[in-house]
Write a protein that holds these residues in place. Structure first.
Motif, PDB file in Angstrom:
ATOM      1  N   GLY A 171       0.782  -1.218   0.000  1.00 12.01           N
ATOM      2  CA  GLY A 171       0.000   0.000   0.000  1.00 12.01           C
ATOM      3  C   GLY A 171       0.818   1.273   0.000  1.00 12.01           C
ATOM      4  N   LYS A 172       2.132   1.195  -0.170  1.00 15.68           N
ATOM      5  CA  LYS A 172       2.991   2.374  -0.114  1.00 15.68           C
ATOM      6  C   LYS A 172       2.864   3.261  -1.348  1.00 15.68           C
ATOM      7  N   ASN A 173       2.462   2.709  -2.479  1.00 14.72           N
ATOM      8  CA  ASN A 173       2.460   3.465  -3.722  1.00 14.72           C
ATOM      9  C   ASN A 173       1.032   3.744  -4.185  1.00 14.72           C
ATOM     10  N   ALA A 174       0.412   4.761  -3.580  1.00 14.36           N
ATOM     11  CA  ALA A 174      -0.979   5.068  -3.905  1.00 14.36           C
ATOM     12  C   ALA A 174      -1.116   5.620  -5.321  1.00 14.36           C
ATOM     13  N   SER A 175      -0.127   6.405  -5.780  1.00 13.47           N
ATOM     14  CA  SER A 175      -0.177   6.948  -7.141  1.00 13.47           C
ATOM     15  C   SER A 175       0.637   6.036  -8.058  1.00 13.47           C
ATOM     16  N   ARG A 176       0.041   4.943  -8.429  1.00  9.83           N
ATOM     17  CA  ARG A 176       0.704   3.898  -9.206  1.00  9.83           C
ATOM     18  C   ARG A 176       1.194   4.409 -10.553  1.00  9.83           C
ATOM     19  N   LYS A 177       2.433   4.124 -10.836  1.00 12.59           N
ATOM     20  CA  LYS A 177       3.024   4.488 -12.122  1.00 12.59           C
ATOM     21  C   LYS A 177       2.795   3.328 -13.064  1.00 12.59           C
ATOM     22  N   ASP A 178       2.067   3.576 -14.140  1.00 11.04           N
ATOM     23  CA  ASP A 178       1.701   2.471 -15.017  1.00 11.04           C
ATOM     24  C   ASP A 178       2.040   2.723 -16.478  1.00 11.04           C
ATOM     25  N   ALA A 179       2.953   3.660 -16.740  1.00 12.25           N
ATOM     26  CA  ALA A 179       3.369   3.928 -18.108  1.00 12.25           C
ATOM     27  C   ALA A 179       4.888   3.971 -18.169  1.00 12.25           C
ATOM     28  N   GLN A 180       5.405   3.641 -19.327  1.00  8.83           N
ATOM     29  CA  GLN A 180       6.850   3.655 -19.510  1.00  8.83           C
ATOM     30  C   GLN A 180       7.213   4.549 -20.671  1.00  8.83           C
ATOM     31  N   LEU A 181       8.398   5.120 -20.603  1.00  9.51           N
ATOM     32  CA  LEU A 181       8.960   5.915 -21.679  1.00  9.51           C
ATOM     33  C   LEU A 181      10.280   5.253 -22.049  1.00  9.51           C
ATOM     34  N   VAL A 182      10.369   4.778 -23.267  1.00 13.67           N
ATOM     35  CA  VAL A 182      11.576   4.094 -23.717  1.00 13.67           C
ATOM     36  C   VAL A 182      12.374   5.055 -24.582  1.00 13.67           C
ATOM     37  N   LEU A 183      13.665   5.178 -24.298  1.00  7.81           N
ATOM     38  CA  LEU A 183      14.501   6.032 -25.119  1.00  7.81           C
ATOM     39  C   LEU A 183      15.853   5.381 -25.340  1.00  7.81           C
ATOM     40  N   ARG A 184      16.474   5.763 -26.417  1.00 14.04           N
ATOM     41  CA  ARG A 184      17.793   5.231 -26.752  1.00 14.04           C
ATOM     42  C   ARG A 184      18.817   6.346 -26.583  1.00 14.04           C
ATOM     43  N   LEU A 185      19.938   6.011 -25.959  1.00 13.08           N
ATOM     44  CA  LEU A 185      21.023   6.951 -25.829  1.00 13.08           C
ATOM     45  C   LEU A 185      22.342   6.207 -25.786  1.00 13.08           C
ATOM     46  N   ASP A 186      23.395   6.952 -25.924  1.00 13.70           N
ATOM     47  CA  ASP A 186      24.725   6.381 -25.925  1.00 13.70           C
ATOM     48  C   ASP A 186      24.987   5.640 -24.610  1.00 13.70           C
ATOM     49  N   LYS A 187      25.546   4.437 -24.688  1.00 14.71           N
ATOM     50  CA  LYS A 187      25.772   3.622 -23.494  1.00 14.71           C
ATOM     51  C   LYS A 187      26.680   4.330 -22.489  1.00 14.71           C
ATOM     52  N   ASN A 188      27.727   4.977 -22.978  1.00 10.89           N
ATOM     53  CA  ASN A 188      28.647   5.668 -22.064  1.00 10.89           C
ATOM     54  C   ASN A 188      27.948   6.817 -21.341  1.00 10.89           C
ATOM     55  N   GLU A 189      27.098   7.546 -22.067  1.00 10.10           N
ATOM     56  CA  GLU A 189      26.347   8.637 -21.465  1.00 10.10           C
ATOM     57  C   GLU A 189      25.373   8.101 -20.419  1.00 10.10           C
ATOM     58  N   ARG A 190      24.683   7.034 -20.755  1.00  9.02           N
ATOM     59  CA  ARG A 190      23.742   6.409 -19.815  1.00  9.02           C
ATOM     60  C   ARG A 190      24.460   5.918 -18.560  1.00  9.02           C
ATOM     61  N   ASP A 191      25.580   5.231 -18.752  1.00  7.90           N
ATOM     62  CA  ASP A 191      26.333   4.706 -17.607  1.00  7.90           C
ATOM     63  C   ASP A 191      26.838   5.829 -16.716  1.00  7.90           C
ATOM     64  N   ALA A 192      27.341   6.917 -17.316  1.00 13.22           N
ATOM     65  CA  ALA A 192      27.821   8.059 -16.536  1.00 13.22           C
ATOM     66  C   ALA A 192      26.674   8.689 -15.748  1.00 13.22           C
TER      67      ALA A 192
END
Length: 57
Positions: free
Chosen positions: A6-27
């Motif tokens: 019951g901790k998450n009353a405002s349930r997140k039910d959508a996703q946003l998928v994006l592509r980016l450079d692996k090094n940038e993402r890791d940093a």
């Protein structure tokens, strides 16, 4: 209800998928960890602030 505990009353039910450079993402993920936050939390914060700064006219 959301999760079983019951901790998450405002349930997140959508996703946003994006592509980016692996090094940038890791940093980005490492910087978030160093700042004791998560990448997802910071992206959600960016989206909320962006939407507040650019309201519908």
């Amino acid at each position: 209800m959301g999760k079983k505990d019951g901790k998450n009353a405002s349930r997140k039910d959508a996703q946003l998928v994006l592509r980016l450079d692996k090094n940038e993402r890791d940093a980005f993920v490492e910087k978030c960890k160093a700042l004791d936050t998560s990448a997802a939390r910071e992206i959600r914060r960016f989206i909320r602030e962006f939407m507040k700064a650019h309201p519908d006219d």
